[in-house]
Scaffold this active site. Structure first.
Site, short mmCIF file in Angstrom:
data_model
loop_
_atom_site.label_atom_id
_atom_site.label_comp_id
_atom_site.label_asym_id
_atom_site.label_seq_id
_atom_site.Cartn_x
_atom_site.Cartn_y
_atom_site.Cartn_z
N GLY A 49 0.81 -1.21 0.00
CA GLY A 49 0.00 0.00 0.00
C GLY A 49 0.84 1.27 0.00
CB SER A 50 3.91 2.24 1.85
OG SER A 50 3.39 1.94 3.13
CD GLN B 139 -7.10 -0.51 7.62
OE1 GLN B 139 -7.94 -1.29 8.05
NE2 GLN B 139 -5.80 -0.64 7.89
CB SER C 186 -1.84 -3.25 1.28
OG SER C 186 -0.88 -4.07 1.90
CG HIS D 281 -0.19 -6.68 5.03
ND1 HIS D 281 -0.28 -6.28 6.34
CD2 HIS D 281 0.28 -5.61 4.35
CE1 HIS D 281 0.13 -5.02 6.45
NE2 HIS D 281 0.48 -4.60 5.25
CB THR E 36 11.88 -10.54 -11.07
OG1 THR E 36 13.04 -10.37 -11.88
CG2 THR E 36 11.19 -11.86 -11.41
CB CYS F 183 2.88 3.38 11.24
SG CYS F 183 1.85 2.35 10.22
C1 PLP Z 1 -1.52 -0.60 6.10
C2 PLP Z 1 -1.87 0.67 5.41
C3 PLP Z 1 -1.03 1.22 4.43
C4 PLP Z 1 0.32 0.65 4.12
O1 PLP Z 1 0.24 -0.57 3.44
P1 PLP Z 1 1.56 -1.50 3.38
O2 PLP Z 1 1.19 -2.60 2.43
O3 PLP Z 1 1.77 -2.00 4.77
O4 PLP Z 1 2.65 -0.64 2.86
C5 PLP Z 1 -1.44 2.37 3.79
N1 PLP Z 1 -2.62 2.94 4.07
C6 PLP Z 1 -3.46 2.43 4.98
C7 PLP Z 1 -4.77 3.09 5.23
C8 PLP Z 1 -3.12 1.29 5.69
O5 PLP Z 1 -3.95 0.79 6.60
#
Ligand code: PLP
Length: 397
Positions: free
Chosen positions: A71-72, A180, A200, A202, A238, A325
Site C-alpha cells: 500500500g505504501s 483498509q 495492500s 496483507h 521481477t 506505525c
Molecule cells: C496498512 C496501510 C497502508 C500501508 O500498506 P503497506 O502494504 O503496509 O505498505 C497504507 N494505508 C493504509 C490506510 C493502511 O492501513
C-alpha cells in the site's frame, strides 16, 4: 487463557486458500515471467490471470492494474505521478485530509518542500469529511485530491463516490488510499469515479509485501523503481508471482464473502462498542455508523494507551493504540488529534480490529479485560485522583 488477535487493521492472518495459491509458485512454477521459454511463459500466464481476476474485483481493466510492494508504494507512486502531471500543466495544488496514512502525508510533505501547496481538510469530530469541503477547496491550480476510503485508526468511511464525482466534474485527479477498504467494502472504480487507488494484500488475509496501484487508463504514471520493462515499464523488478497469486486468491475470497462476513461482524462490533461505552469517562472515536465493520476505537480518560496495551497483552488480548506505525513513538495519534481529541485524551486510546474469526465469546472477554484493566490503571494513577478530587476537570464526561 484466551488468545484474541484484535489487531486486524495492522495486519491479518493469511487464509489457507491464499497460502495454497502461493505454494506452487515457489518450487514448481518458479519461472521468471520475462523468460521466453515455456517455464517463464507459464509464470507470465499466471501473472496475467491474476491481473485479470484482481481487475474484475475492482471493476477495471487488467491493463489498469500495477503490482507494487504494498500500500505504501502504491500511495507514493499515485501521488507523485499526479503531482508530476500537474506540475507540467502549472498546477501545483493538492487537497487531502489531516488523517491520512503516513504513506500519503509524508509524500505530501516532500512535495510541499518542492513548492507544492497542500490543503489538508479538517476532519469533523465524527471522523468524516464532506464532499462540500472538497468542492470548496478546489482551485484553478488543483491537480489532485487524495482522500482515504476508510481510516486505518478510527475506521470511518468517507463518501468517496460523491468526492470522485466532484473531482471528475472539476477536472481534478482523485486518488484514494483504499488499503483498509479493499476486501471489506465494495469497490467499483468506475462507479466511484476513482482515478488512482491503492490496496495492500496483507490487510485482507493475503501476504505481506504486495499491493496494487490502480491507475485509470490515460493517467500517466512515473516510476519509483527504474529497471526492466515489467509492469508496462512503470515498475522495474521481477514480479513477485507467489505473492501476486496469494493476493488474487485472498481478494476474490474476501470480496466473495464480504456480505456474509460483514453481516456477522457488525453486530459483534456494536456489542463491543456498547460494552466499552459502559466504562465511565470513555468515548468512541469516529462515527458509530459510517465505520468499518471490524473497527472499534475508544479513548479512556486518565489512561496511558501503552500501559493499557501491555496489560491487555498479559491477558491475551492483542490490540493497538493508534496505528502500528505510530506505536513505538510517544507522539499521540495524528488521527485522534485531527478529530479534535486533546493530547492527554489522545494518549489514552485503544483500537480493536476484529476479523471474520472473532466470536461473541471473545468480544465479551475483551469487554471484561478492558474494563478491569482501565479500572486498575485508574486506581494507581495520580492524574485520575486529581480528576476525582476536582483538581482537574474531566474532558470526557
Ligand atoms: C496498512 C496501510 C497502508 C500501508 O500498506 P503497506 O502494504 O503496509 O505498505 C497504507 N494505508 C493504509 C490506510 C493502511 O492501513
Amino acid at each position: 487463557m484466551m488468545h484474541i488477535y484484535a489487531d486486524n487493521a495492522a495486519t491479518t492472518k493469511m487464509s489457507p486458500e491464499a497460502i495454497a495459491a502461493m505454494l506452487p509458485y515457489f518450487d514448481q512454477e518458479y519461472g521468471n515471467p520475462s523468460s521466453l521459454h515455456s517455464v517463464g511463459q507459464r509464470a507470465n500466464q499466471a501473472l496475467q490471470d491474476a491481473r485479470s481476476r484482481i481487475a474484475r474485483q475492482l471493476g477495471c481493466q487488467p491493463q489498469e492494474i500495477l503490482f507494487t510492494s504494498g500500500g505504501s508504494e502504491a500511495d507514493n507512486q499515485a501521488i507523485l505521478s499526479a503531482a508530476r502531471l500537474g506540475e507540467r500543466k502549472g498546477k501545483k495544488h493538492i487537497i487531502s485530509t489531516a488523517f491520512e496514512h503516513h504513506a500519503v502525508l509524508h509524500t505530501l510533505k516532500k512535495l510541499e518542500k518542492e513548492g507544492f501547496a497542500v490543503t489538508l481538510l479538517d476532519v469533523h469530530e465524527n471522523g468524516l469529511v464532506t464532499p462540500q469541503q472538497v468542492e470548496d477547496a478546489i482551485r484553478e491550480d488543483t491537480c489532485l485530491v487524495s482522500i482515504m476510503y476508510a481510516n486505518n485508526e478510527i475506521g470511518t468511511i468517507q463518501p468517496v463516490e460523491a468526492i470522485g464525482e466532484i473531482c471528475r466534474r472539476r477536472g481534478v485527479l482523485f486518488h484514494t488510499d483504499a488499503v483498509q477498504a479493499a476486501g471489506h467494502l465494495s469497490i467499483d472504480v468506475v462507479k466511484q469515479n476513482i482515478d488512482l487507488l491503492a490496496l495492500s494484500a496483507h490487510k485482507f488475509h493475503g501476504p505481506k509485501g504486495i499491493g496494487v496501484l490502480y491507475a485509470r487508463r490515460g493517467v500517466p504514471l512515473i516510476n519509483l523503481i527504474e529497471g526492466g520493462a515489467q509492469e508496462r515499464g512503470k515498475r522495474g523488478g521481477t514480479e513477485n508471482i507467489p505473492a501476486i497469486m496469494g493476493m488474487a486468491a485472498a481478494l476474490e475470497q474476501a470480496c466473495g464473502n464480504m456480505d456474509a462476513v460483514n453481516t456477522k461482524l457488525i453486530p459483534l462490533r456494536d456489542r463491543l462498542i456498547q460494552g466499552l461505552s459502559q466504562i465511565p469517562h470513555s468515548i468512541l472515536n469516529g462515527d458509530a455508523q459510517s465505520r468499518l465493520p471490524g473497527n472499534v476505537n475508544f479513548c479512556f480518560e486518565g489512561i496511558e494507551g501503552e500501559a493499557l496495551l501491555l496489560l491487555l497483552d498479559d491477558k491475551g488480548v492483542y490490540a493497538s493504540s493508534g496505528s502500528a506505525c505510530t506505536s513505538g513513538s510517544l507522539d499521540p495519534s495524528h488521527v485522534l488529534l485531527a478529530i479534535g481529541r486533546p493530547h492527554e485524551i489522545a494518549h489514552g486510546s485503544l483500537r480493536l480490529s476484529l476479523s471474520q474469526e472473532t466470536t461473541q465469546e471473545e468480544v465479551d472477554y475483551i469487554i471484561e479485560a478492558v474494563s478491569d484493566t482501565v479500572a486498575y490503571l485508574r486506581s494507581i494513577s495520580p492524574v485520575w485522583r486529581d480528576l476525582l478530587e476536582g483538581k482537574q476537570n474531566f474532558v470526557i464526561q
